[in-house]
Design an enzyme around this catalytic site. Structure first.
Site, PDB file in Angstrom:
ATOM      1  N   ASP A 355      15.296  61.648  42.948  1.00  0.00           N
ATOM      2  CA  ASP A 355      14.813  61.023  41.737  1.00  0.00           C
ATOM      3  C   ASP A 355      14.597  62.122  40.698  1.00  0.00           C
ATOM      4  O   ASP A 355      14.536  63.306  41.041  1.00  0.00           O
ATOM      5  CB  ASP A 355      13.501  60.289  42.043  1.00  0.00           C
ATOM      6  N   ASN A 753      20.023  84.322  82.325  1.00  0.00           N
ATOM      7  CA  ASN A 753      20.124  83.654  83.629  1.00  0.00           C
ATOM      8  C   ASN A 753      21.528  83.769  84.210  1.00  0.00           C
ATOM      9  O   ASN A 753      21.701  83.861  85.426  1.00  0.00           O
ATOM     10  CB  ASN A 753      19.738  82.176  83.475  1.00  0.00           C
ATOM     11  N   GLU A 756      21.749  86.978  86.065  1.00  0.00           N
ATOM     12  CA  GLU A 756      21.145  86.938  87.397  1.00  0.00           C
ATOM     13  C   GLU A 756      22.082  86.276  88.415  1.00  0.00           C
ATOM     14  O   GLU A 756      22.249  86.765  89.542  1.00  0.00           O
ATOM     15  CB  GLU A 756      19.820  86.169  87.333  1.00  0.00           C
ATOM     16  N   ASN A 792      12.622  86.042  86.368  1.00  0.00           N
ATOM     17  CA  ASN A 792      12.604  84.735  85.707  1.00  0.00           C
ATOM     18  C   ASN A 792      11.282  84.481  84.988  1.00  0.00           C
ATOM     19  O   ASN A 792      11.238  83.917  83.905  1.00  0.00           O
ATOM     20  CB  ASN A 792      12.844  83.635  86.744  1.00  0.00           C
ATOM     21  N   THR A 795      10.755  87.727  81.986  1.00  0.00           N
ATOM     22  CA  THR A 795      11.693  87.896  80.870  1.00  0.00           C
ATOM     23  C   THR A 795      12.107  86.591  80.213  1.00  0.00           C
ATOM     24  O   THR A 795      12.851  86.617  79.231  1.00  0.00           O
ATOM     25  CB  THR A 795      12.966  88.629  81.356  1.00  0.00           C
ATOM     26  N   ASP A 796      11.660  85.440  80.716  1.00  0.00           N
ATOM     27  CA  ASP A 796      12.063  84.172  80.108  1.00  0.00           C
ATOM     28  C   ASP A 796      11.148  83.754  78.958  1.00  0.00           C
ATOM     29  O   ASP A 796      11.533  83.759  77.795  1.00  0.00           O
ATOM     30  CB  ASP A 796      12.095  83.061  81.171  1.00  0.00           C
TER      31      ASP A 796
END
Length: 964
Positions: A355, A753, A756, A792, A795-796
């Site tokens: 508008d 991941n 790993e 896991n 470091t996650d």
């Protein structure tokens, strides 16, 4: 009818709930509820009733107990596997004589509990953030208390409150109408009736279904037209909406598309990794042999921990926290996003339909120019603050003409226009200037103040009568008494009629014209001069008004008064003839200074800006060109043209035209439909009830927080607290940043991941080549199960959350909008994830080979030291990967230190890894051995390869982009 009142403060609430208020007279309803319909409840009584009846809110689902939320953190198939592994490990420990401490079982339990606590904290933060946002968008209601109208939160309404209803309001509680005027209520949310229901305060003769109770209004419905007053009869769960809520079963909230995609990725990874885990366990068993129950437990632990480590089960919680934090940041910038899922769409917006008034402009009508017979005067300053001057030939008006000989008509225009208005401009306690009344009339008041004429006008003139403005007349007049020209023997000033209105209309009532101090007959040349000034200002998108006056004879004024001496507006119409034309003014709602910058930023981001307004096409086009929405030579399409278009023509117009003017609500829907049919993701702004359908239809409906009606706010996905277009663009930028941050931590988690998984898979398959065999271990693995779980955990979550609040690492507004069908994790991102994962696995396995004898590279350390080096290398590689993951294409060294939370997470990861390697208790728990400084350097050097590899990969990506 009720036989006797039931005082609500002394009788059980059931008596009120059992009453069919539609059958009770309005006056009896107010008496029963012990309230004066004129003055409303007192503040003290309202407080007492709120304590008695509770908040006017629907009961939410019972809050989930903390213990249940904690238990839910364990409700994951992979966690079940881990817990099963703990049981098996404990049984094996018992069968082998329970010697020492069951280290594996204890460590796994500790990690599972730590992961559950982290998930619990993340969910709690997300819930708190969402609750705060819901509070920001709470509905309010207008009530009469202590004889005054005031805005209160709808949650504070109590039985007996007097509601003042107006177009655009949401009805805050069930109430019996006391009065109404053209009142219509949209009750589709309650009854399913698609057409607004006309309401009346008339008492019904008999009980009727809910949809036919024309003298009742209900919580959750919306006023579409008219005004009314009503007394609240039910609040909270006692309302009709509350009865429906009671019957509804609790339903699960539908996940957003982003959450669905992440869940799909997790499931796919889970299946793939379980397959890999089974293969790895089979390979371990084949290459190592399983000679004891402990060997079987060790193999199972490796497989289960590998599966748990590879699937980022914390993703949903991290996603919710990141979205919530980002939306909170948007709210601090003036954009309240009602649903977290809307953030996804914001990043994809390709067209913003806005508008004009109040969004692209300041919504502060400002007088810029005065045309009179003596020439042109310019007025400086913007808005309602009286800061500026009336300039004639570059000098302030009174200074340029001290005697007022030549420019007296400019004074008449400004003060006359102020006299012929009902607006007020006043300063609030905070120093801001606000308008009470019509903004266009306020422009005269402000201009007069800039000229320093206000005090003189107030002392000289007194209003004694008014002929009001109507849309048919297009003018208004006032009768004032001029104290500088007193009438002999009366003590009163001479009456003067002052008129203000559309120039063409006012000219028809004029026979003379004033120039300086001279009044002459109005000639055709004078009319042409006035028309030329109107055309000139209209071409500059200025709204024009003219001022005229005429001194009245005493008998003329008397003829327009009744027997009591009061002015009669109907009789006053006859006085609006033979007027003296004075001058014309040009008024504009100036563009916001920041709007042009925001529009340029939107264009740079590949976002079209389309103006859709009810204003005149020439005015709309002029403002659009000034702001950069339209270019010179572009045209504006008006509503009647849209009516004549078929679907193909409308789609072509929506694609090519950027200004639509004089549009009706259905036109807004048609434009949005055409844009969406063309594949665009549309954001639409609006503030009125008639904007609600378009706001709901748009991909992102944006309601105005200041001028917006409750209906428009409910229909919209986002509310602007400052009604500013620049805030929309800032919200789009923030939406892109949030989405980019989601991609950052997805890239980080999945690639880490992947590293790993590949490490474990190839570490087992290539054990002989790495020197892992022949060291007296029955089970040959590159990393222990507890080490994988530690990686896991550490470091996650920390780095992932830190990346969720990362600042822009690259200019998000320098690229086109994300396509609606574009995957969150696209092909290029998957290739990067796999490549980085592979490099992590290579450097981790290389660390084992370097330290162990018998591999491709001859080493001299024992297997425990080599495994510790590999473990440390993988942890550090993932921490380096956090720096990589901040962008798919921009160097990690760009704005390297801009995210202090990321560096805190990285520092925490390094410190905890040092502790795991060198603290004896943790060495026992995680099977590590101390590393010498030189060995640490080898691990850091190997881990840094991940960073250098990705830097080279990004150089290649940028080179390919330049060649395209």
């Amino acid at each position: 009818m009720m036989d006797s009142p039931v005082p609500p403060t002394s009788h059980p609430r059931a008596a009120l709930d059992a009453t069919d208020w539609a059958l009770v007279d309005a006056s009896d309803a107010a008496a029963t509820l012990e309230v004066d319909s004129a003055t409303g409840l007192s503040a003290a009584e309202a407080t007492a009733r709120r304590e008695r009846f509770g908040a006017n809110e629907l009961d939410a689902a019972p809050p989930e107990p903390a213990w249940r939320r904690i238990l839910r953190q364990f409700a994951d198939p992979l966690i079940y596997l881990l817990l099963g592994a703990v049981v098996i490990s404990a049984i094996a420990w018992l069968f082998e004589g329970a010697r020492g401490v069951p280290i594996d079982a204890i460590v796994i339990i500790a990690i599972v509990i730590a992961n559950a606590i982290l998930g619990y904290v993340q969910e709690a933060k997300a819930a708190d953030a969402v609750a705060a946002l819901q509070g920001m968008a709470a509905v309010s209601a207008t009530v009469v208390r202590d004889g005054r109208s005031e805005q209160v939160p709808a949650a504070d309404l109590v039985p007996g409150d007097i509601l003042a209803l107006a177009e655009g309001d949401s009805v805050g509680a069930d109430a019996r109408l006391l009065s109404s005027s053209s009142l219509q209520i949209a009750e589709a949310s309650l009854t399913g009736e698609s057409v607004p229901v006309t309401k009346s305060a008339t008492t019904l003769p008999e009980a009727v279904p809910l949809g036919d109770r024309a003298n009742m209004v209900f919580k959750g419905t919306a006023v579409t037209q008219g005004v009314g007053r009503a007394v609240v009869t039910a609040t909270g769960m006692q309302t009709e909406m509350g009865h429906i809520a009671t019957m509804l079963a609790q339903t699960e909230q539908e996940p957003t598309p982003l959450q669905k995609e992440i869940a799909g990725v997790s499931r796919t990874l889970g299946i793939a990794v379980i397959v890999i885990a089974v293969v790895v366990m089979g390979a371990i068993g084949f290459t190592s042999g399983i000679g004891s129950l402990q060997d079987a437990v060790d193999v199972l632990l490796v497989g289960v921990s590998l599966a748990v480590a590879a699937v980022p089960e914390g993703l949903p919680a991290i996603l919710s926290v990141v979205l919530s934090i980002g939306v909170q940041a948007m709210s601090r910038q003036g954009a309240i996003v009602k649903h977290l899922s809307s953030v996804e769409t914001l990043g994809s917006a390709s067209v913003i339909c806005s508008d004009k008034t109040g969004t692209l402009t300041r919504n502060e009508m400002t007088m810029l120019r005065v045309h009179t017979g003596s020439g042109v005067a310019d007025i400086t300053g913007v808005g309602y603050a009286p800061d500026g001057d009336v300039l004639v030939d570059g000098s302030p008006l009174l200074e340029s003409d001290p005697g007022l000989d030549l420019r007296a008509e400019d004074i008449v225009v400004l003060s006359g226009g102020t006299l012929a208005s009902d607006a007020e401009v006043r300063q609030d306690a905070d120093g801001s200037w606000v308008v009470v009344g019509d903004p266009t009339e306020a422009a005269f008041v402000v201009a007069e103040r800039k000229a320093g004429l206000t005090e003189r006008r107030e002392q000289r003139f007194t209003r004694v009568g008014e002929v009001p403005f109507t849309s048919e007349r297009k003018m208004m007049s006032v009768i004032v008494e001029d104290a500088e020209h007193p009438l002999d023997g009366t003590g009163r000033g001479r009456p003067v009629l002052v008129a203000k209105g559309a120039p063409d209309v006012l000219l028809q009532h004029c026979t003379r014209v004033r120039s300086g101090m001279e009044v002459t007959d109005l000639t055709d040349d004078d009319r042409r001069r006035v028309q030329a000034s109107v055309d000139s200002m209209s071409a500059q998108a200025l709204r024009t008004l003219a001022v005229a006056y005429r001194p009245l004879e005493t008998d003329e004024h008397a003829s327009a008064t009744d027997a009591a001496g009061d002015f009669d507006p109907e009789a006053g119409l006859a006085l609006e003839e033979g007027l003296i034309f004075v001058g014309t003014v040009g008024i504009i709602d100036p563009p916001r200074s920041e709007a042009a910058t925001a529009i340029a930023a939107a264009h740079r981001a590949g976002i079209r800006v389309v103006m859709i307004t009810g204003d005149h096409p020439s005015t709309a086009l002029r403002i659009a060109q000034e702001l950069g929405i339209a270019a010179a030579g572009d045209r504006a399409i008006a509503g009647p043209e849209l009516d004549a278009m078929d679907a193909d023509a409308l789609r072509a117009a929506a694609r090519d035209v950027s200004v639509f003017a004089r549009v009706a609500p259905e036109h807004k829907l048609q434009i949005i439909d055409a844009l969406q049919a063309d594949g665009q993701v549309v954001s639409m702004t609006g503030d009125g009830v008639n904007d609600a359908p378009a706001l709901k239809k748009a991909d992102i409906g944006v309601a105005m927080g200041i001028t917006g009606t409750e209906v428009s706010k409910e229909a919209a996905a986002m509310i602007l607290t400052d009604d500013n277009f620049a805030t929309i663009v800032a919200a789009v930028r923030q939406g892109r940043v949030i989405f980019g941050n989601i991609r950052k931590f997805l890239r980080y988690l999945l690639s880490s991941n992947m590293g790993e998984v590949l490490t474990m898979f190839f570490g087992v398959m290539l054990a002989g080549y790495l020197g892992l065999t022949g060291h007296g271990e029955s089970i040959v693995v590159p990393l222990l199960a507890t080490q994988i779980l530690w990686i896991n955990l550490i470091t996650d979550s920390g780095p992932a959350l830190a990346m969720g609040v990362d600042a822009e690492t690259e200019d998000v507004m320098a690229r086109p909008p994300r396509r609606a069908d574009e995957r969150v994790i696209d092909g290029q991102m998957w290739s990067g994830i796999i490549a980085i994962g592979a490099v992590m696995a290579i450097v981790t396995l290389l660390a084992i080979d370097i330290f162990l004898p018998g591999g491709l590279i001859e080493g001299s350390e024992d297997v425990e030291t080599a495994r510790t080096a590999a473990f440390t290398t993988l942890v550090l590689a993932q921490l380096f990967n956090a720096l990589n993951s901040r962008s798919e294409r921009v160097s990690a060294f760009h704005r390297l230190f801009s995210n202090r939370w990321l560096w805190a997470a990285l520092a925490f990861g390094v410190v905890t890894q040092v502790l795991v390697v060198h603290v004896p208790l943790l060495q026992t728990a995680f099977g590590t051995a101390p590393l010498a400084p030189g060995q640490w350097l080898v691990c850091v050097a190997l881990a840094s390869v991940v960073l250098w590899f990705d830097e080279l990969r990004k150089v290649g990506i940028r080179a390919l982009e330049r060649r395209r």
